[in-house]
Each structure stands twice: as C-alpha cells, then as structure tokens.
Design a protein around this motif. Sequence first.
Motif, short mmCIF file in Angstrom:
data_model
loop_
_atom_site.label_atom_id
_atom_site.label_comp_id
_atom_site.label_asym_id
_atom_site.label_seq_id
_atom_site.Cartn_x
_atom_site.Cartn_y
_atom_site.Cartn_z
N VAL A 1 -129.28 -51.02 -30.71
CA VAL A 1 -128.59 -50.25 -29.67
C VAL A 1 -128.32 -48.83 -30.15
O VAL A 1 -128.53 -47.87 -29.40
N ALA B 1 -125.18 -49.90 -23.00
CA ALA B 1 -125.29 -50.73 -24.20
C ALA B 1 -124.55 -50.08 -25.38
O ALA B 1 -123.86 -50.76 -26.14
N LEU C 1 -123.53 -57.28 -23.41
CA LEU C 1 -124.52 -56.44 -24.08
C LEU C 1 -125.90 -57.09 -24.01
O LEU C 1 -126.89 -56.44 -23.70
N LEU D 1 -129.40 -55.69 -22.37
CA LEU D 1 -130.66 -55.64 -23.10
C LEU D 1 -131.76 -56.38 -22.35
O LEU D 1 -132.91 -55.92 -22.30
#
Length: 113
Positions: A46, A73, A99, A103
């Motif tokens: 990230v 993110a 998160l 993704l």
Amino acid sequence: MGKALQIRVSAVTWNEDLLEKFWPDLTELAFSVPIKHEKRGVLEMVRALDEGLRFMGWPEARKTAIGDDIRKAAALGKAIENALADWRPRRANILSDELENVLDRMESAIVAC
C-alpha cells in the motif's frame, strides 16, 4: 511494559506469497516503484502504491481507475497503525478487512484498464 519484556501489538503479512495470489497485478505495480522494499507485505504494498501514485508518471487511465482507492488504502493503512498504537487490535482488524476489500476492488479495476 516490564523491565525487559516488551508487549507489542502489530500487523504483519504472515505469508508474503499471498500478495501475488490475491492481487497479482497490484503486487507487480507496487514493487516496480523504485523505493527500498525491505518487506513485501500488505502495508508495504500500500505504501509503495501511494508513492507510485504521487511520484511515478503512470498513465492517466491508471490514475483514474485506481487513484482514489490507492488514497483510501493508504488512509486505511495509517488508521490500522494508529489503532494498534492505541492498543485497539479489534479496530485494526476491522480496518484490515476494509483494506483488503479496497485492494480487491483495485485489482479488478487495474485488470480492466
């Protein structure tokens, strides 16, 4: 904390190979950003994507497709670290699920562009 024993609450990627399994295109993109990659974990990926968005000359189509999610993110990654620093592992776990959902969405978007 004791005199010699320190208690830590942390977030780690227990198997770095899972990044390529779950997010192969994001992993390739993130770790192509020319920064020092000490580890190849989720939070490191990230951070690399955030750096890439800010400093790499990525095509506008890519920035449009995943730019907002990269920023989200990055914010979630920082929120996870803050929750852990505040000894709130349950909150960090909830944020880690969010998160991973971001993704997943980015991986689908990057494949489509």
